[in-house]
Design an enzyme around this catalytic site. Structure first.
Site, mmCIF file in Angstrom:
data_model
loop_
_atom_site.group_PDB
_atom_site.id
_atom_site.type_symbol
_atom_site.label_atom_id
_atom_site.label_comp_id
_atom_site.label_asym_id
_atom_site.label_seq_id
_atom_site.Cartn_x
_atom_site.Cartn_y
_atom_site.Cartn_z
ATOM 1 N N LYS A 275 0.837 -1.248 0.048
ATOM 2 C CA LYS A 275 -0.088 -0.021 -0.168
ATOM 3 C C LYS A 275 0.825 1.186 0.120
ATOM 4 O O LYS A 275 1.923 1.264 0.442
ATOM 5 C CB LYS A 275 -0.786 0.075 1.144
ATOM 6 C CG LYS A 275 -2.018 -0.825 1.486
ATOM 7 C CD LYS A 275 -2.765 -0.719 2.695
ATOM 8 C CE LYS A 275 -3.815 -1.846 2.807
ATOM 9 N NZ LYS A 275 -5.172 -1.390 1.863
ATOM 10 N N ARG A 349 -10.173 -11.602 2.051
ATOM 11 C CA ARG A 349 -11.157 -12.713 1.389
ATOM 12 C C ARG A 349 -10.422 -14.039 1.480
ATOM 13 O O ARG A 349 -10.929 -15.161 1.457
ATOM 14 C CB ARG A 349 -11.507 -12.247 0.114
ATOM 15 C CG ARG A 349 -10.286 -12.130 -0.943
ATOM 16 C CD ARG A 349 -10.773 -11.393 -2.165
ATOM 17 N NE ARG A 349 -11.092 -9.699 -2.048
ATOM 18 C CZ ARG A 349 -11.587 -8.980 -2.954
ATOM 19 N NH1 ARG A 349 -11.881 -9.279 -3.988
ATOM 20 N NH2 ARG A 349 -11.450 -7.633 -2.368
HETATM 21 N N1 BES Z 1 -7.921 -3.811 4.457
HETATM 22 C C1 BES Z 1 -8.314 -3.257 3.269
HETATM 23 C C2 BES Z 1 -9.518 -2.643 2.992
HETATM 24 C C3 BES Z 1 -9.698 -1.126 3.422
HETATM 25 C C4 BES Z 1 -9.425 -0.272 2.965
HETATM 26 C C5 BES Z 1 -10.074 -1.247 4.977
HETATM 27 C C6 BES Z 1 -9.475 1.070 3.679
HETATM 28 C C7 BES Z 1 -10.220 -0.122 5.492
HETATM 29 C C8 BES Z 1 -9.968 1.244 5.046
HETATM 30 C C9 BES Z 1 -8.194 -4.518 2.295
HETATM 31 O O1 BES Z 1 -7.283 -5.527 2.728
HETATM 32 C C10 BES Z 1 -7.713 -4.009 1.106
HETATM 33 O O2 BES Z 1 -6.704 -3.828 0.820
HETATM 34 N N2 BES Z 1 -8.573 -4.209 -0.098
HETATM 35 C C11 BES Z 1 -7.976 -3.994 -1.291
HETATM 36 C C12 BES Z 1 -8.678 -4.907 -2.411
HETATM 37 C C13 BES Z 1 -8.280 -4.915 -3.809
HETATM 38 C C14 BES Z 1 -6.858 -5.030 -3.873
HETATM 39 C C15 BES Z 1 -9.027 -5.783 -4.766
HETATM 40 C C16 BES Z 1 -8.824 -2.509 -1.692
HETATM 41 O O3 BES Z 1 -9.838 -2.035 -1.337
HETATM 42 O O4 BES Z 1 -8.143 -1.767 -2.429
HETATM 43 MG MG MG Z 2 -5.453 -5.401 1.903
#
Ligand code: BES
Ligand code: MG
Ligand code: ZN
Length: 495
Positions: A275, A349
């Site tokens: 990230k 997931r």
């Molecule tokens: N934990 C994150 C989602 C999230 C983002 C929670 C901001 C709270 C605040 C999750 O693991 C994630 O990174 N999801 C990705 C999925 C994508 C790579 C398909 C996302 O939402 O960008």
């Molecule tokens: Mg994530």
């Protein structure tokens, strides 16, 4: 702070702040001291929701305050209004530095509401609005302890109502202990909230009631069960994964069994699909689903329900390293489903695949999962509303209804059949990403759907409401919110 219900009219002495909750245009002279009421009316106090008018008075040789707190239009008042009222009062008590507050329930009693329901919501708001997390700031902690109010006494001149209110008060106290636990766990930095810490917190909860039993799933057990999905997420971290399975057994014979599954990523760096700095800042909150499971069980230690409850989470840390899982890897969940990893940041997931497959083996009557799963859900619904998706119309509707009551709003996103293709892989059963730039929250749910089979199931994407970047409601300060605990308890109580 002691909250109590006392029978009778609000006294003239023995408090430093006396508060009258008021509906819009209520004649103040009917309940309050004439000259104070006249003053408030002269000042233009109308009773709009959140409106506050505070009158300092000299009471003998002590200075005290009498205040009016608006609740808005009578016909607009619902259960959640009392929660907001309690939250507003918590703030006002803090600001006024009152030590011993009194509340007159007279106007509320005249509305003919359920004493249990109104009081429960009010006390929830009062406690939740007063929550502070400063475990890492001893000076603030000390200051807060010194300034905190000692008592809030609620006066009601009706014995039957007072009895109902007492029940509501006790229920709220039990619930709040759960919500506060969830908030504490979420607010604790990941360095002190690794998978092992979550397992320890679960032990502590299990110790609180003989009706709660706990099973731990260590790494070896996960390997034995074939949980290749969650293990792949864990493999980049120095911390081993820790699984927890809590079981609540009711005193009477259980009518049904329900599984509650939480995402418990103790820190989500994104892994090798790392990230950006801004996106990582709050990722200690990525275990909020698992923390809600623990908060629920903390509340279940003091609130009886008639169903067997399974609380499950598989705690992991998602880190990049030489041993981390990679984009392109194909991993296998415990039910045999193969998953192509295309983005290691879609790790939630992948961990839930095994958690749901594990829950399914107990053949519960329903499965509800809570997960901070997608940024896409925040984009769609914002920071206050959770996404609800499932395979059972009735269960979805039921939860949405309860969410309205408990002040934890849910909005359904469609499980549009052809979107199932978004998570189909060319080389495995599933891939862990959806279609680029489209329906990301739904893709997450489509992925999870496979693992619950025919069991009625609802997925709650709580990425938005689990963590408040700023205070969003008077009962929800910045930080972990404890979203889901009240909702799930209400659901279990309704079974
Ligand atoms: N934990 C994150 C989602 C999230 C983002 C929670 C901001 C709270 C605040 C999750 O693991 C994630 O990174 N999801 C990705 C999925 C994508 C790579 C398909 C996302 O939402 O960008
Ligand atoms: Mg994530
Ligand atoms: Zn995550």
């Amino acid at each position: 702070m002691q909250i109590s219900i006392e029978k009778g009219m609000a006294p003239a002495k023995g408090f430093d702040l006396l508060v009258y909750p008021i509906i819009r245009k209520f004649p103040l002279a009917k309940i309050a001291d004439r000259s104070i009421a006249a003053f408030a009316e002269h000042e233009g106090f109308e009773g709009a929701s959140g409106e506050w008018l505070c009158v300092p008075i000299l009471n003998g040789d002590k200075s005290t305050k009498v205040a009016f707190l608006g609740m808005g239009e009578k016909r607009g008042i619902e259960e959640d209004s009392y929660r907001r009222l309690g939250g507003q009062l918590a703030k006002r008590i803090r600001e006024s530095k009152a030590k011993n507050a009194a509340v007159s329930w007279e106007v509320i009693a005249s509305l003919g509401v359920s004493g249990r329901e109104a009081m429960r919501a009010f006390v929830e708001g009062l406690r939740l609005g007063g929550y502070v997390f400063h475990s890492y700031h001893p000076d603030h902690q000390e200051k807060h302890r010194k300034n905190a109010a000692k008592s809030v006494r609620i006066f009601v001149d009706n014995t039957i109502l007072a009895t109902a209110m007492q029940r509501g008060l006790e229920e709220a106290e039990a619930l709040v202990s759960g919500v506060h636990l969830t908030r504490d766990l979420v607010n604790t930095p990941s360095m002190d909230m690794a998978p092992q810490h979550m397992a320890d917190a679960a032990d502590e909860v299990a110790r609180m009631s003989k009706r709660i039993k706990i099973k731990h799933l260590d790494k070896a057990r996960m390997e034995k069960l074939g949980m290749g999905a969650v293990l792949s997420v864990a493999q980049g971290s120095l911390h081993e994964p820790r699984g927890v399975h809590l079981i609540y057994t009711p005193t009477k014979k259980a009518k049904r069994s329900i599984a509650i599954v939480g995402k418990a990523v103790t820190f989500d760096s994104g892994g090798l699909s790392i990230k950006p700095a801004d996106g990582m800042m709050t990722m200690k909150m990525d275990m909020a689903g698992g923390a809600a499971v623990l908060g629920l069980f903390r509340a279940l230690a003091n609130i009886d329900v008639d169903v067997e409850v399974h609380g499950i989470f598989l705690a992991v840390e998602n880190m990049p390293s030489g041993s981390a899982y990679r984009p392109g890897d194909v991993v296998k969940a415990m039910d045999g489903t193969t998953i192509e990893i295309l983005n290691t940041d879609a790790e939630g997931r992948v961990t839930l695949a095994d958690a749901l497959a594990y829950a399914k083996t107990f053949e519960p009557d329903a499965i509800i999962d809570l997960a901070t799963l997608t940024g896409a859900c925040i984009a769609a619904l914002g920071e206050e509303i959770a996404g609800a998706m499932g395979n059972d119309r009735k269960l979805v509707d039921k939860l949405i209804g309860y969410g309205k009551q408990t002040g934890e709003p849910l909005w359904e996103l469609p499980m549009f059949p052809s979107y199932e293709d978004h998570v189909k892989s060319k080389i495995a059963h599933l891939k862990n990403t959806g279609a680029r730039g489209q329906a990301g929250a739904i893709a997450g749910a489509m992925f999870l759907k496979r693992f619950v089979g025919d069991i009625p199931w609802v997925h709650l994407d709580i990425a938005g409401p689990a963590y408040a970047e700023r205070e969003v409601r008077p009962d929800t300060p910045q930080g972990g919110t404890g979203f889901g605990v009240r909702l799930l308890m209400r659901y279990l109580q309704g079974l």
